[in-house]
Write an enzyme that holds these catalytic residues in place. Sequence first.
Site, PDB file in Angstrom:
ATOM      1  CB  ALA A   1      -0.921  -0.019   1.216  1.00 15.97           C
TER       2      ALA A   1
ATOM      3  CE1 TYR B   1      -5.932 -11.308   0.169  1.00 16.92           C
ATOM      4  CE2 TYR B   1      -5.867 -13.172  -1.320  1.00 16.92           C
ATOM      5  CZ  TYR B   1      -5.358 -11.974  -0.898  1.00 16.92           C
ATOM      6  OH  TYR B   1      -4.293 -11.445  -1.534  1.00 16.92           O
TER       7      TYR B   1
ATOM      8  CG  HIS C   1       4.263 -11.591 -12.022  1.00 19.07           C
ATOM      9  ND1 HIS C   1       2.998 -11.236 -11.648  1.00 19.07           N
ATOM     10  CD2 HIS C   1       5.065 -11.283 -10.967  1.00 19.07           C
ATOM     11  CE1 HIS C   1       3.036 -10.718 -10.418  1.00 19.07           C
ATOM     12  NE2 HIS C   1       4.282 -10.754  -9.988  1.00 19.07           N
TER      13      HIS C   1
ATOM     14  CD1 TRP D   1      24.759 -57.667 -14.480  1.00 14.63           C
ATOM     15  CD2 TRP D   1      23.468 -59.504 -14.479  1.00 14.63           C
ATOM     16  NE1 TRP D   1      25.354 -58.568 -15.322  1.00 14.63           N
ATOM     17  CE2 TRP D   1      24.584 -59.717 -15.332  1.00 14.63           C
ATOM     18  CE3 TRP D   1      22.530 -60.529 -14.324  1.00 14.63           C
ATOM     19  CZ2 TRP D   1      24.774 -60.907 -16.016  1.00 14.63           C
ATOM     20  CZ3 TRP D   1      22.729 -61.711 -15.006  1.00 14.63           C
ATOM     21  CH2 TRP D   1      23.834 -61.910 -15.851  1.00 14.63           C
TER      22      TRP D   1
HETATM   23  C1  BG6 Z   1       6.035  -9.575  -7.071  1.00 15.00           C
HETATM   24  C2  BG6 Z   1       6.838 -10.612  -6.347  1.00 15.00           C
HETATM   25  O1  BG6 Z   1       4.790 -10.089  -7.422  1.00 15.00           O
HETATM   26  O2  BG6 Z   1       6.733  -9.208  -8.248  1.00 15.00           O
HETATM   27  C3  BG6 Z   1       8.211 -10.062  -6.010  1.00 15.00           C
HETATM   28  O3  BG6 Z   1       6.166 -10.983  -5.143  1.00 15.00           O
HETATM   29  C4  BG6 Z   1       8.898  -9.555  -7.254  1.00 15.00           C
HETATM   30  O4  BG6 Z   1       9.017 -11.061  -5.391  1.00 15.00           O
HETATM   31  C5  BG6 Z   1       7.978  -8.610  -8.009  1.00 15.00           C
HETATM   32  O5  BG6 Z   1      10.064  -8.867  -6.835  1.00 15.00           O
HETATM   33  C6  BG6 Z   1       8.571  -8.225  -9.346  1.00 15.00           C
HETATM   34  O6  BG6 Z   1       7.801  -7.199  -9.907  1.00 15.00           O
HETATM   35  P1  BG6 Z   1       8.476  -6.048 -10.776  1.00 15.00           P
HETATM   36  O7  BG6 Z   1       7.323  -5.215 -11.186  1.00 15.00           O
HETATM   37  O8  BG6 Z   1       9.465  -5.330  -9.911  1.00 15.00           O
HETATM   38  O9  BG6 Z   1       9.147  -6.755 -11.916  1.00 15.00           O
END
Ligand code: BG6
Length: 798
Positions: free
Chosen positions: A49, A160, A278, A624
């Site tokens: 945040a 959550y 990602h 063997w």
């Molecule tokens: C986050 C991971 O989702 O993505 C991190 O939890 C990582 O470990 C980060 O460092 C990488 O994001 P960016 O935008 O810095 O490439």
Amino acid sequence: MLKVVWAALLLMANVCVQRVQANESQEAKGAPKLGHVSVVIVGATGDLAKKYLWQGFFHLYANQVSSGYTFSFYGGGLSPKDKAAPILFEALKRVSCPRDLSEERCALVKEQFLKLAEYRQLKTVEDYQALGKHLSEHPKGEGIAEAGRLFYLSVPAFAYADVAEKINASCRPAEGVWLRVVLEKPFGHDFSSAQLLSAQLASSLRDEEMYRIDHYLGKQVVSKILPFRRENSKHLDPIWNKHHIERVEIVLKETLDAKGRIPFYDQYGVIRDVIQNHLTEVLTLLTMGLPANLSDAKEVLKNKLKIFSALEHLESHCAVIGQYKSYNEEVEQELNKTKGHYSLTPTFAGIMVYINMAQYEGMPIILTSGKMLDERLGYARILFKNDIFCVQKHDSVHCKPKQIIFYFGHGALQYPAILVSKNLFKPDLMDTEWKEVTEQKDINVLGMPISNYYILTPMVQREAYAELISQIFQGRKDSFISAENLLASWGFWTPLLHSLAKAPPRIYPGGVENGNMLDFKLLGRKVTFANDALVFINQDFTGGSGGQSFQVMQGKYRNNDMVSAWSEELIVRLADDLQAAAEKAVRESGRFHLALSGGSSPLALFQRLAQHQYTFPWRDTHVWMVDERCVPLTELDSNFRTVHDHLLQHVKMPYFNIHPMPVQMNQRLCVEEDGGALLYEREISQLVNGSRFHFVLLGVGHDGHTASLFPGSKLEAHGNSLVALTESPAKPHQRMSLTLRAINRAQKVAILTMGKSKHELITQLSRVKDKPNSWPVTGIHPTSGTLVWYIDYDALLG
Ligand code: BG6
């Protein structure tokens, strides 16, 4: 000062007029109702945040302040107000202005923004009830209609379901007012936990109300992948396939470590942290069929799911994993672990993925990410085959690699961009928000000077979170992760994660010192590190000078030689010793007789042997079996089947050099009078000089059994036999095994023991005397050969 007040009045007047105008024109168009929007960040003073979310909401506010909406912002958290509010306001004061806003206007907007924000403790049901009441009453009190409520859950995933339930019970708005709840990853730990979480959330929130964020989808370059493919389809359609693409690489390199996040990271590791989400999202965007309407979330999802269902199943040999050297110390500190605790969590992974579709079959897709690497850089590269052979002038552009790079940012370039090799095509400029880069600095991108590329970059750089927050506000769902998308991704990754759960990562020093030790190569469908490890270990087992690192330790165990190392190096050493024995035997007698056991311990050895098969004298090797379960050889339970699947089928050796145990005769299994044991013994006597195997590989079970010689079996009853039928306490009970006599005649016997679960056994065995009937392994004493124990550090040190 006067100037600021005057500007503030102007701004407010402007806001009122524009609100009315916007209301009128929006309603005329039947667009969403304007009015008041309440934003609640739960976890408002957490890292995410403070770093991104407030910044994103400030940009939203700055962009929307004149659009007819009014806002209030609530930072929620578990701490009481007097503690948390100052922290929140410090964070709010630090937000920076959007680039397109003048300094003066920004100061005003920021002042307004701060006035609209407040902290609320959100801990109990009553706290949420009070918030719910306030959210309804506040706009009424101001005489404004309510448009929507946006909750951003920036809390650990375990909270959550509980928070969602409280929102549902106490903060749901009246009919006609939208509710949007944003969730941050991790969405589960594997398929079943993600499924459970989805079900829990579904009992409080409707699917259309949930926005699961993957911030990579908000990165400008990532969100331009589909539009780029569409705009340039004239050039791309003919070459976007296995015939033209050599491989695809999707890479996220980081220089940072996981310090400060270990309680989270140690449970997740690099695959769950960034690859499952990602990088996998990028993979789907690169390979999915282009939807007719790029912003139709349903169509995008449908095409993504097609890719997920065509991804080839991953096994542990499709990946290499590593862990930076100081990681374990961080774990000890942050998780209060005692010295000697070894985390297996990978901080680096290289994975090979294939898509089983006519378009992409056999085209490797590499996904890789790691912490503590040499540079911070993220990109997806499509490397095309270049069929031109340059005789001269190798510098000319058509001799260079043909590639398209979706460059997410950082690295040498320092800005997001799409780069297309000049020997491919000149890309179309996608829209007015992107421009072509014409300045040609002396920079290399992935080994090529940037002058070799056409480069497109966004006019204005925008932060991913700000971008996604703006989409949530607009109710656009095409850049968010639906439940189906999420489960499909976990469904794909979970088997690999489970198969790697006990795999020891290669330890790397971090930064430039990693050199080439994390490079990996593709061997058919397998991935291995390209170079043998120079091992860095965290402990100094010698008790000598601290911090010393070494590869393999030699010592004594039960008065025999012992070799110990991390499992990866131990296997390398055992494979080397085995090869040396094979070469010696072939030199001296033209043959190498090797007896192998089943079980899980030798699998890594088999894999290594298969990978380095070309230097091993397989043509002159006879294989063997040390023991066998009384099941057909084709069953998964069969030791022969294991040796076959992991080794024999990969090496080139004459079929008649392979000697499975004849456990199945006359269509029945291990029946004494069928004489299978005797038959095997005769085969050994005929082919193996003096019935002395050159090399016998054994394991040892938790009860001290070795081969299929179990505690309690009367070993002396085997007399002079070399092979016997035996009984196991575990299923399948019936076994065939070499006897102690056969094993002890061997020239070399190796006992391989790996894994923490064997630590207790290794400790116990170090204390017991020779009692073969209770601990059969203690009966191994080659009469004129040698015995070496190969014990990995996990088994040795626990
Ligand atoms: C986050 C991971 O989702 O993505 C991190 O939890 C990582 O470990 C980060 O460092 C990488 O994001 P960016 O935008 O810095 O490439």
